[in-house]
Design a protein around this motif. Sequence first.
Motif, PDB file in Angstrom:
ATOM      1  N   HIS A  86       0.840  -1.203   0.000  1.00  0.00           N
ATOM      2  CA  HIS A  86       0.000   0.000   0.000  1.00  0.00           C
ATOM      3  C   HIS A  86       0.875   1.252   0.000  1.00  0.00           C
ATOM      4  O   HIS A  86       0.674   2.179  -0.803  1.00  0.00           O
ATOM      5  CB  HIS A  86      -0.900  -0.050   1.246  1.00  0.00           C
ATOM      6  CG  HIS A  86      -1.886   1.064   1.331  1.00  0.00           C
ATOM      7  ND1 HIS A  86      -2.451   1.450   2.519  1.00  0.00           N
ATOM      8  CD2 HIS A  86      -2.401   1.883   0.385  1.00  0.00           C
ATOM      9  CE1 HIS A  86      -3.278   2.460   2.290  1.00  0.00           C
ATOM     10  NE2 HIS A  86      -3.269   2.740   1.012  1.00  0.00           N
ATOM     11  N   GLN A  87       1.867   1.264   0.890  1.00  0.00           N
ATOM     12  CA  GLN A  87       2.752   2.430   0.968  1.00  0.00           C
ATOM     13  C   GLN A  87       3.571   2.603  -0.315  1.00  0.00           C
ATOM     14  O   GLN A  87       3.833   3.730  -0.740  1.00  0.00           O
ATOM     15  CB  GLN A  87       3.689   2.312   2.180  1.00  0.00           C
ATOM     16  CG  GLN A  87       2.966   2.521   3.510  1.00  0.00           C
ATOM     17  CD  GLN A  87       2.211   3.851   3.574  1.00  0.00           C
ATOM     18  OE1 GLN A  87       2.734   4.891   3.165  1.00  0.00           O
ATOM     19  NE2 GLN A  87       0.972   3.827   4.056  1.00  0.00           N
ATOM     20  N   ALA A  91       3.609   5.785  -2.772  1.00  0.00           N
ATOM     21  CA  ALA A  91       4.881   6.446  -3.089  1.00  0.00           C
ATOM     22  C   ALA A  91       5.154   6.470  -4.584  1.00  0.00           C
ATOM     23  O   ALA A  91       6.109   7.092  -5.034  1.00  0.00           O
ATOM     24  CB  ALA A  91       6.027   5.739  -2.362  1.00  0.00           C
ATOM     25  N   GLY A  92       4.333   5.750  -5.370  1.00  0.00           N
ATOM     26  CA  GLY A  92       4.508   5.847  -6.814  1.00  0.00           C
ATOM     27  C   GLY A  92       4.663   4.538  -7.562  1.00  0.00           C
ATOM     28  O   GLY A  92       4.797   4.545  -8.791  1.00  0.00           O
ATOM     29  N   MET A  93       4.651   3.396  -6.864  1.00  0.00           N
ATOM     30  CA  MET A  93       4.729   2.128  -7.601  1.00  0.00           C
ATOM     31  C   MET A  93       3.434   1.920  -8.383  1.00  0.00           C
ATOM     32  O   MET A  93       2.345   2.143  -7.865  1.00  0.00           O
ATOM     33  CB  MET A  93       4.938   0.961  -6.620  1.00  0.00           C
ATOM     34  CG  MET A  93       5.062  -0.401  -7.308  1.00  0.00           C
ATOM     35  SD  MET A  93       5.269  -1.785  -6.137  1.00  0.00           S
ATOM     36  CE  MET A  93       3.597  -1.922  -5.474  1.00  0.00           C
ATOM     37  N   GLY A  94       3.560   1.497  -9.629  1.00  0.00           N
ATOM     38  CA  GLY A  94       2.384   1.191 -10.428  1.00  0.00           C
ATOM     39  C   GLY A  94       1.802  -0.151 -10.024  1.00  0.00           C
ATOM     40  O   GLY A  94       2.519  -1.045  -9.579  1.00  0.00           O
ATOM     41  N   LEU A  95       0.483  -0.291 -10.184  1.00  0.00           N
ATOM     42  CA  LEU A  95      -0.182  -1.545  -9.830  1.00  0.00           C
ATOM     43  C   LEU A  95      -1.174  -1.900 -10.930  1.00  0.00           C
ATOM     44  O   LEU A  95      -2.034  -1.090 -11.299  1.00  0.00           O
ATOM     45  CB  LEU A  95      -0.919  -1.377  -8.495  1.00  0.00           C
ATOM     46  CG  LEU A  95      -1.725  -2.591  -8.017  1.00  0.00           C
ATOM     47  CD1 LEU A  95      -0.802  -3.764  -7.672  1.00  0.00           C
ATOM     48  CD2 LEU A  95      -2.579  -2.207  -6.799  1.00  0.00           C
ATOM     49  N   VAL A  96      -1.030  -3.129 -11.450  1.00  0.00           N
ATOM     50  CA  VAL A  96      -1.984  -3.649 -12.435  1.00  0.00           C
ATOM     51  C   VAL A  96      -2.684  -4.834 -11.785  1.00  0.00           C
ATOM     52  O   VAL A  96      -2.042  -5.845 -11.479  1.00  0.00           O
ATOM     53  CB  VAL A  96      -1.275  -4.066 -13.742  1.00  0.00           C
ATOM     54  CG1 VAL A  96      -2.279  -4.686 -14.716  1.00  0.00           C
ATOM     55  CG2 VAL A  96      -0.587  -2.858 -14.388  1.00  0.00           C
ATOM     56  N   VAL A  97      -3.970  -4.693 -11.529  1.00  0.00           N
ATOM     57  CA  VAL A  97      -4.749  -5.727 -10.845  1.00  0.00           C
ATOM     58  C   VAL A  97      -5.524  -6.508 -11.895  1.00  0.00           C
ATOM     59  O   VAL A  97      -6.304  -5.938 -12.670  1.00  0.00           O
ATOM     60  CB  VAL A  97      -5.705  -5.098  -9.816  1.00  0.00           C
ATOM     61  CG1 VAL A  97      -6.582  -6.163  -9.167  1.00  0.00           C
ATOM     62  CG2 VAL A  97      -4.898  -4.344  -8.760  1.00  0.00           C
ATOM     63  N   ARG A 187      -3.866   6.909  -6.590  1.00  0.00           N
ATOM     64  CA  ARG A 187      -3.836   6.968  -5.130  1.00  0.00           C
ATOM     65  C   ARG A 187      -2.451   7.472  -4.725  1.00  0.00           C
ATOM     66  O   ARG A 187      -1.454   6.821  -5.065  1.00  0.00           O
ATOM     67  CB  ARG A 187      -4.094   5.594  -4.506  1.00  0.00           C
ATOM     68  CG  ARG A 187      -5.493   5.025  -4.753  1.00  0.00           C
ATOM     69  CD  ARG A 187      -6.570   5.809  -3.989  1.00  0.00           C
ATOM     70  NE  ARG A 187      -7.897   5.220  -4.143  1.00  0.00           N
ATOM     71  CZ  ARG A 187      -8.741   5.509  -5.139  1.00  0.00           C
ATOM     72  NH1 ARG A 187      -8.394   6.398  -6.063  1.00  0.00           N
ATOM     73  NH2 ARG A 187      -9.934   4.937  -5.190  1.00  0.00           N
ATOM     74  N   GLY A 188      -2.390   8.610  -4.013  1.00  0.00           N
ATOM     75  CA  GLY A 188      -1.082   9.187  -3.722  1.00  0.00           C
ATOM     76  C   GLY A 188      -0.376   9.475  -5.034  1.00  0.00           C
ATOM     77  O   GLY A 188      -0.931  10.077  -5.951  1.00  0.00           O
ATOM     78  N   ARG A 189       0.880   8.995  -5.153  1.00  0.00           N
ATOM     79  CA  ARG A 189       1.616   9.154  -6.405  1.00  0.00           C
ATOM     80  C   ARG A 189       1.468   7.950  -7.319  1.00  0.00           C
ATOM     81  O   ARG A 189       2.102   7.870  -8.364  1.00  0.00           O
ATOM     82  CB  ARG A 189       3.108   9.376  -6.100  1.00  0.00           C
ATOM     83  CG  ARG A 189       3.376  10.722  -5.446  1.00  0.00           C
ATOM     84  CD  ARG A 189       4.816  10.794  -4.932  1.00  0.00           C
ATOM     85  NE  ARG A 189       5.017  12.054  -4.239  1.00  0.00           N
ATOM     86  CZ  ARG A 189       5.676  13.089  -4.745  1.00  0.00           C
ATOM     87  NH1 ARG A 189       6.203  13.005  -5.937  1.00  0.00           N
ATOM     88  NH2 ARG A 189       5.818  14.194  -4.051  1.00  0.00           N
ATOM     89  N   GLY A 190       0.687   6.981  -6.889  1.00  0.00           N
ATOM     90  CA  GLY A 190       0.609   5.733  -7.626  1.00  0.00           C
ATOM     91  C   GLY A 190      -0.537   5.684  -8.620  1.00  0.00           C
ATOM     92  O   GLY A 190      -1.579   6.314  -8.441  1.00  0.00           O
ATOM     93  N   ARG A 191      -0.304   4.918  -9.682  1.00  0.00           N
ATOM     94  CA  ARG A 191      -1.330   4.702 -10.692  1.00  0.00           C
ATOM     95  C   ARG A 191      -1.762   3.239 -10.646  1.00  0.00           C
ATOM     96  O   ARG A 191      -0.911   2.338 -10.596  1.00  0.00           O
ATOM     97  CB  ARG A 191      -0.776   5.003 -12.082  1.00  0.00           C
ATOM     98  CG  ARG A 191      -0.429   6.461 -12.293  1.00  0.00           C
ATOM     99  CD  ARG A 191       0.105   6.643 -13.697  1.00  0.00           C
ATOM    100  NE  ARG A 191       0.373   8.043 -13.976  1.00  0.00           N
ATOM    101  CZ  ARG A 191       0.612   8.516 -15.196  1.00  0.00           C
ATOM    102  NH1 ARG A 191       0.628   7.697 -16.226  1.00  0.00           N
ATOM    103  NH2 ARG A 191       0.846   9.797 -15.385  1.00  0.00           N
ATOM    104  N   ILE A 192      -3.062   3.019 -10.699  1.00  0.00           N
ATOM    105  CA  ILE A 192      -3.631   1.684 -10.581  1.00  0.00           C
ATOM    106  C   ILE A 192      -4.501   1.418 -11.807  1.00  0.00           C
ATOM    107  O   ILE A 192      -5.304   2.266 -12.200  1.00  0.00           O
ATOM    108  CB  ILE A 192      -4.506   1.592  -9.303  1.00  0.00           C
ATOM    109  CG1 ILE A 192      -3.669   1.917  -8.061  1.00  0.00           C
ATOM    110  CG2 ILE A 192      -5.149   0.201  -9.184  1.00  0.00           C
ATOM    111  CD1 ILE A 192      -4.500   2.411  -6.891  1.00  0.00           C
TER     112      ILE A 192
END
Length: 242
Positions: A86-87, A91-97, A187-192
């Motif tokens: 989550h953190q 902080a900017g890690m990309g997430l592909v669900v 979310r934050g700096r992250g892209r989902i």
Amino acid sequence: MTIRVTIWNEGRIEKLQPKATAIYPGGIDGAVAEGLEGEGFELRRVGLDDADQGLPAEVLDATDVLLWWGHVAHDEVGDGLVDRMHQRVLAGMGLVVLHSGHHSKLFKRLMGTNCNLSWRERPDGDLERVWVVTPSHPIAEGLPPYFEVPQSEMYGEPFDIPEPDELLFLSWFSGGEVFRSGCTFRRGRGRIFYFGPGHETFPIYYNEHVRRVIANGIRWARQRHSGGRILENWHRPEPLGT
Ligand code: ZN
């Protein structure tokens, strides 16, 4: 800069379901990885049964974009790991669900909702027609106006997510249902990026369009601030002088 991609696959359904084993003898993550060959990514494959559930700090910290496929063991993912992931997203890690990752602890926490949906699994599946409703989006690059997944598990509305930042794909199924099958969130700096097609007993991850979507999704989700660096801490400026 090469995008460092970690494919996390729960890795249980291929052992429990002979049909899934037959379709994905190298694991679902193996088929996803094969589809990303030649895209120029640095790929790593990990799973729930690996040490530290596949994501010790040194792996998570070296991940620019995390892909998540899980289905029958969401509850086994440790809360400490969910906190760290989550953190990282914030902080900017990309997430592909992917597919049934809609019910993962991480996605539900990021959404703040239960992420329930309606579903139906027929032995021969439903035809899924994936309409590209935002063709100008980078994730839609190279796609026709729509593409079909001949055998799919039906995922339908209502999909209990917050309003997506962008709706990219809208799926229609042979039962008449519709589903927001491609959605983005920040979310934050992250892209989902959430992408629906991907049931374990159909050969969906061999589909050329599905593979194109996942590769595009990874490129879109990559952190772009500070030359691609993921920021672990917020910058705290000194108070401005008078
Ligand atoms: Zn499924």
